[in-house]
Scaffold this motif. Sequence first.
Motif, PDB file in Angstrom:
ATOM      1  N   LEU A 655       0.816  -1.229   0.000  1.00  0.00           N
ATOM      2  CA  LEU A 655       0.000   0.000   0.000  1.00  0.00           C
ATOM      3  C   LEU A 655       0.843   1.270   0.000  1.00  0.00           C
ATOM      4  CD1 LEU A 655      -2.989  -0.730   2.418  1.00  0.00           C
ATOM      5  CD2 LEU A 655      -3.114   0.019   0.033  1.00  0.00           C
ATOM      6  N   ALA A 658       1.647   3.054  -3.397  1.00  0.00           N
ATOM      7  CA  ALA A 658       0.546   3.384  -4.308  1.00  0.00           C
ATOM      8  C   ALA A 658       0.865   4.603  -5.179  1.00  0.00           C
ATOM      9  CB  ALA A 658      -0.729   3.636  -3.511  1.00  0.00           C
ATOM     10  N   ALA A 716      -9.389   1.035   1.363  1.00  0.00           N
ATOM     11  CA  ALA A 716      -8.233   1.068   0.461  1.00  0.00           C
ATOM     12  C   ALA A 716      -8.630   0.543  -0.914  1.00  0.00           C
ATOM     13  CB  ALA A 716      -7.097   0.232   1.039  1.00  0.00           C
ATOM     14  N   LEU A 720      -8.542   2.499  -4.460  1.00  0.00           N
ATOM     15  CA  LEU A 720      -7.720   1.994  -5.562  1.00  0.00           C
ATOM     16  C   LEU A 720      -8.529   1.669  -6.815  1.00  0.00           C
ATOM     17  CD1 LEU A 720      -5.323  -0.233  -3.456  1.00  0.00           C
ATOM     18  CD2 LEU A 720      -4.644   1.729  -4.847  1.00  0.00           C
ATOM     19  N   LEU A 730      -4.356   6.380   1.637  1.00  0.00           N
ATOM     20  CA  LEU A 730      -3.789   5.036   1.533  1.00  0.00           C
ATOM     21  C   LEU A 730      -2.557   4.890   2.425  1.00  0.00           C
ATOM     22  CD1 LEU A 730      -4.126   4.382  -2.306  1.00  0.00           C
ATOM     23  CD2 LEU A 730      -5.252   3.110  -0.469  1.00  0.00           C
TER      24      LEU A 730
END
Lengths: 899, 154
Positions: A655, A658, A716, A720, A730
């Motif tokens: 994560l 990202a 999350a 996304l 995030l």
Amino acid sequence: MIALLAALLAAGVAEPKPRGWLEYANLADRLSEAPDRWDRASQTLLLLSRGLALAPAGRKLDLALRVANFERSVGRTAQARERLLALSALKPGAEQARRIRELQDRIDDEERARFLVDWPEPAVAPAQEAELQAARQQLAQGEAQKALAAADALSLQLPAWRAARELRARALDELGRIDQEARELRILTQLAPSQAQAWRRLGEILAEQGGLLEADRADEALRQALALEPAWTQLWLLRAKLALRQGRAQDALRALDRFEHAGGSGAEAARLLAVARAQAGLPGPAAAETLPPRREPSPQARALFQQAGAVSTPPQSAKDLLTAALSDSPAFVEAAAALFALTSAIPESTVQALQGDGPGLLELAAQVRRAGGSPEAVSPLLDRAVALGFPEARFARASLRAGQADGPGALDDLLAYAAAPQPQHLEEARALRARLEEPLRYDLPALQARLRLLEDRPEAALSTLGPDCAAGAPAARLIALGEVHEFSGELPQAVACYRLAAPEAEALQRLALVAGRSPAPGAEAELRQAAALGIAAAHWALARIDLQSARSSDALLQIDQFLAAAPPGDPGLADARAAREQLLKSSTAAAGSKLRARTGAALGAAALLLAFFAFFWAGAPLESALRKAPLLFPQAARAVGEVRHDVIKHRASVLGMAREHREDVARSLLSPKPASQAVAQQYQALRKAARAQGLPLRRLRREPIFGPLVRDLSRAEALLRAPAGGEDELLGIDQRIREVHSPRLAALLRLSPRTRLDAGALSGWIRDVEVEMRRGGAPWKDPSILLQGRSVEFAVERSALSLIFANLLRNAQAAAAGGEVIVRLGEERDAAGRNLTVLLVGDSSVSTVSLASIEERQSGRGLALVRDLTREWQGHLVIRAEEPPWKKAVGACFPAPPA
Amino acid sequence: MEEGRGRLLPGAAGMTLLVCEDGAEYTERFQRFLGAEFRFLRAAHFAEAVQLLPGVRALLLDLDFRRTDPALLVDESGAPAARDTAEVQGILILRALRSRGVTLPALLFADLDDDARAARLVADLAPLQIVPSGEGLARIAQRLRALPDQQRER
């Protein structure tokens, strides 16, 4: 033939004539089970002795074993022992030796059970009875001092009279003289081990006032009380407190678990539970020893004594030297005894010097007896020691009198001894009494079951009592079985047993007490029967059924009847008062119709709200469920492991990247299926497993560990799915996964159940296996025990560990086939740095076993069961070579409990 | 590749790292996210790890090798071992490599949940870092980039 012989005996025919030894043997077996065997014991033994005389040489031993068993069955255990001792000297074969040992063990166990029988009451004169009654009235009127004086006088006249001692204890309690009360209660429980109330009060006093030094005695007293009266569930809390005080956190947890299973709950239990979970083990202090008074001879006297004992010293010189030693130190017991050996006379100066020394006189008597002194020679010494009030002299004199065939005199001494404050040889005294008295007809299985409850082994108690409750079984057995179930917290089973034993008054009484703690609608008919008999607790039990069925007015009526009739100590009183108050409030609130309508609407809304909340909040959080249902731990540990490995490590760990790799991160979290769904599935599987164990878990959204994790992962995933944006959020989620969710999951793994095994616990488990194996006729050899340290703690639930151990031991015993067996418990560290706790059972069999062969075995029993259970608890099997006389050991290693 | 304040770390780029794992999850993830910066080789068991060692700058080890054929499991000396060693195989492979004189820096991916045990392993099998499951890939990348510096310091 047997039936005929039995009938002949029953009819008083003196000369039934079995023909062969086998018929005599069968007769002995049959009659040892007959309900009226006691009435014809002497006659039967006469007949069997004839059989023994006629039996062929090769069969005498087999028949004698049966005769010994008959003697056991009619309480003539001393004779049975003597017979077995003689048989052991005849070089019996392996099978016969095993049967001799089994019978000896059975006699041992029965004699231990007889120790729970009360001593007989002394003969009480009507005037003494009247004095006691008057003293009771004085106590009731608040004149405790006078009541105490009267009870003192009566106890002095009749030291073994329980009623006087009981009154004395109550008076001391009123006066706040707790130490003396405890002393009195100790004596009372020595005289009457069946006095539940005395055990309870003694346990309470010692627990509250006794500190660490008395904690063991307090726990013992509370165990006795609970074994006699399982309805006193609050005593489990007290036992938990004691265990915590002694640093026995696992025992505290077990006591709290029993409290909960017995229907108990409350803030105090929750507090103790929290303390118990947090506590680490602490060693207890050793009890202080009481040393006898010292009668040290002078160095000169000791030197003379040594000279007299030299091989080269002629008898006359020895006599002179000993006389000189005694002139210097007349209370020198060893010198006096040595002189007695030479002259057959006890020096008068020694007797004089010991005139006021009870222990000294007792020691002199013992040494003189060892030097060949006659009972007549030592009798005056013991009389003097008794007169000085030294209790142990009573026991010594009883033994002496028993040897002189003075049964009544010996029994008098034993009774007085049992009423002494701290008798050191009470068990021996009981054994001596058993030899002196006409065998009594005890309900042995019930006593043995009580013994097992004292050892906290209800499953063994059930096994002692025979098959579980069934219609047609004798009421006494049904009640005893019900009590064991009650002790174990298996209240529905207890209710079933008591119902079957109804209308027996004791069964109804017990049923009412149980149903007062846990409503039993199925037992309403029996409870009404009990209420009609004046059993107060039945009213509370009926009220609870009414409350459950929303029959408020009926409930109120029953509660009023209960409150009017219940004795002050009834465990249901507090709840009944609270329920009454609640009912009265409800009926007042429902008075006005308008108000009622509004209230109804409000209540409806509240009910809806409650239902709404119940929908979301019903069930336990996982953390709490693990505390309540330790067997859920392996599944929970697996679920946590999967989530940490599959989701957090391999998917959510990206994560934080990202910003640079949005597409890859999205793929990692969303495919093949969203990570949040994977966690949810793990939790749902766990929830299902928990439900199967009767413990619903909270819905995922309200679960405090899995719920927030799933919410974060879902968020999350939502971020996304969008082509861009949300990077900061995030990063926040990434941080929470590292700093909040991961530690929370790790903390769950620290909630593994813990089972601490010490020599005592291990011996109990060994005995269970022994009983089972002997019953099945399998060979048995008492195993050696090698325990590293005082105890070893396993991160395995107790029943699972016990099952693993039992199967390992059974396997080793079967392999050894009467050869050597060893049990090893310890801790070690493996090459991967893990601290492991290890349980191994070794045997001397040359036959080998391999991990591969165990792996191939079908699950369900023996080592296959050990294999599966060990894996379930995150352990692994091991096979190791053992030093002679053993050959190999099979066992299980588990990760040590987390610090 | 930039890190922290935009400074390019010398020595890390192009470094070959050997991933020892019973599946391919680590290798694929590292390849996907860090493949531009490092080169990753995968060894499924001890024997394969020994073969792939030449040219490798660091070892990345999974702990649990339950999917590995039991015949390929080893003990701390590299000898065949029982199947119950699968769950700690990563540590045993590292021990076996250290016993053969392999001193490469190593990262062990494991939730040991026992600080004392972790400290013992770090001391026994140095240079070793233990990486818990909760640690993000960004932080793991930082550790990898710092390896050459740590090697120089040693």
